[in-house]
Design a protein around this motif. Sequence first.
Motif, PDB file in Angstrom:
ATOM      1  N   GLY A   1      -2.106   5.187  -5.608  1.00 46.27           N
ATOM      2  CA  GLY A   1      -2.207   4.631  -4.267  1.00 46.27           C
ATOM      3  C   GLY A   1      -1.379   5.378  -3.233  1.00 46.27           C
ATOM      4  O   GLY A   1      -1.356   4.977  -2.065  1.00 46.27           O
ATOM      5  N   HIS A   2      -0.721   6.457  -3.658  1.00 45.51           N
ATOM      6  CA  HIS A   2       0.048   7.253  -2.697  1.00 45.51           C
ATOM      7  C   HIS A   2      -0.838   7.652  -1.516  1.00 45.51           C
ATOM      8  O   HIS A   2      -1.993   8.051  -1.699  1.00 45.51           O
ATOM      9  N   ILE A   3      -0.298   7.533  -0.312  1.00 39.78           N
ATOM     10  CA  ILE A   3      -1.069   7.889   0.883  1.00 39.78           C
ATOM     11  C   ILE A   3      -0.669   9.307   1.294  1.00 39.78           C
ATOM     12  O   ILE A   3       0.499   9.552   1.644  1.00 39.78           O
ATOM     13  N   ALA A   4      -1.618  10.224   1.228  1.00 40.35           N
ATOM     14  CA  ALA A   4      -1.304  11.634   1.524  1.00 40.35           C
ATOM     15  C   ALA A   4      -1.469  11.892   3.018  1.00 40.35           C
ATOM     16  O   ALA A   4      -2.585  12.034   3.516  1.00 40.35           O
TER      17      ALA A   4
ATOM     18  N   GLN B   1       0.833  -1.205   0.000  1.00 40.43           N
ATOM     19  CA  GLN B   1       0.000   0.000   0.000  1.00 40.43           C
ATOM     20  C   GLN B   1       0.868   1.255   0.000  1.00 40.43           C
ATOM     21  O   GLN B   1       1.841   1.337   0.769  1.00 40.43           O
ATOM     22  N   GLY B   2       0.502   2.233  -0.838  1.00 38.65           N
ATOM     23  CA  GLY B   2       1.230   3.494  -0.858  1.00 38.65           C
ATOM     24  C   GLY B   2       2.691   3.320  -1.264  1.00 38.65           C
ATOM     25  O   GLY B   2       3.111   2.234  -1.688  1.00 38.65           O
ATOM     26  N   VAL B   3       3.440   4.387  -1.113  1.00 33.86           N
ATOM     27  CA  VAL B   3       4.856   4.345  -1.508  1.00 33.86           C
ATOM     28  C   VAL B   3       5.645   3.476  -0.521  1.00 33.86           C
ATOM     29  O   VAL B   3       6.495   2.666  -0.917  1.00 33.86           O
TER      30      VAL B   3
ATOM     31  N   SER C   1       6.838  15.338  -3.336  1.00 32.05           N
ATOM     32  CA  SER C   1       7.717  14.266  -3.806  1.00 32.05           C
ATOM     33  C   SER C   1       8.185  13.456  -2.600  1.00 32.05           C
ATOM     34  O   SER C   1       8.103  13.917  -1.454  1.00 32.05           O
ATOM     35  N   GLU C   2       8.669  12.259  -2.897  1.00 30.66           N
ATOM     36  CA  GLU C   2       8.938  11.323  -1.796  1.00 30.66           C
ATOM     37  C   GLU C   2      10.062  10.367  -2.164  1.00 30.66           C
ATOM     38  O   GLU C   2      10.213   9.987  -3.328  1.00 30.66           O
ATOM     39  N   LEU C   3      10.827   9.986  -1.155  1.00 27.39           N
ATOM     40  CA  LEU C   3      11.891   8.987  -1.335  1.00 27.39           C
ATOM     41  C   LEU C   3      11.763   7.974  -0.200  1.00 27.39           C
ATOM     42  O   LEU C   3      11.753   8.361   0.978  1.00 27.39           O
TER      43      LEU C   3
ATOM     44  N   LEU D   1      12.531   3.760   5.519  1.00 26.65           N
ATOM     45  CA  LEU D   1      12.781   5.178   5.812  1.00 26.65           C
ATOM     46  C   LEU D   1      12.008   5.987   4.774  1.00 26.65           C
ATOM     47  O   LEU D   1      12.142   5.751   3.565  1.00 26.65           O
ATOM     48  N   ASP D   2      11.194   6.926   5.246  1.00 31.42           N
ATOM     49  CA  ASP D   2      10.357   7.731   4.349  1.00 31.42           C
ATOM     50  C   ASP D   2      10.752   9.204   4.463  1.00 31.42           C
ATOM     51  O   ASP D   2      10.828   9.745   5.570  1.00 31.42           O
ATOM     52  N   LEU D   3      11.022   9.816   3.319  1.00 32.91           N
ATOM     53  CA  LEU D   3      11.335  11.251   3.275  1.00 32.91           C
ATOM     54  C   LEU D   3      10.331  11.937   2.368  1.00 32.91           C
ATOM     55  O   LEU D   3      10.085  11.457   1.246  1.00 32.91           O
TER      56      LEU D   3
HETATM   57  N1  SME Z   1       3.121   8.911   1.623  1.00 35.11           N
HETATM   58  C1  SME Z   1       3.396   7.654   2.273  1.00 35.11           C
HETATM   59  C2  SME Z   1       2.699   7.569   3.608  1.00 35.11           C
HETATM   60  C3  SME Z   1       3.517   8.034   4.748  1.00 35.11           C
HETATM   61  S1  SME Z   1       3.591   9.688   4.899  1.00 35.11           S
HETATM   62  O1  SME Z   1       4.100  10.321   3.699  1.00 35.11           O
HETATM   63  C4  SME Z   1       4.439  10.155   6.227  1.00 35.11           C
HETATM   64  C5  SME Z   1       2.986   6.501   1.385  1.00 35.11           C
HETATM   65  O2  SME Z   1       2.348   6.705   0.342  1.00 35.11           O
HETATM   66  O3  SME Z   1       3.294   5.376   1.722  1.00 35.11           O
END
Ligand code: SME
Length: 160
Positions: free
Chosen positions: A96-99, A73-75, A106-108, A122-124
Amino acid sequence: MNKTANLKAMNQALQALIEVEANWLTNLANSTALLMQFMDDINWAGYYIWQQGELVLGPFQGKTACVRIAAGQGVCGTAYSEKKVQLVEDVCQFEGHIACDPDSRSELVIPVIVAGEVIAVLDLDSPQLGRFDEVDKNYLLEFIKILITETDFLPLLNNK
Ligand code: SME
């Protein structure tokens, strides 16, 4: 300091911190402080820890976030399932990105792999589109490598 110098300094600071402490919770907590201190334009930095079949919110800095994320689920859940770094230039394009924080653009996400198992991710997050690139990714992979070699993650492996 430029970006590369900052990332290098961050990893050196992590090495110095964890050389004197092996506790996983302490080291994860302090490492999130380093990420926020050394990386520009980040609005969230933290860990989701794999516990009893799901990712559970761990040490972080930023706004309150969603607490539990399923595999796939999500990133974060995708990084977990695929055991692969997720570099997302535009979170709106990631199905499916979880906001958690609506400001994030953007996300890493880097999987933390110990003894062949993903024990955490690790989520950034950044409010800037395309904030993260291969340079960030490579320094963050080194960051996790430093964390893993010096920290005792056995309690998490026993807790799966
Ligand atoms: N955006 C993430 C969820 C965690 S928050 O960004 C802190 C995801 O899609 O998994």
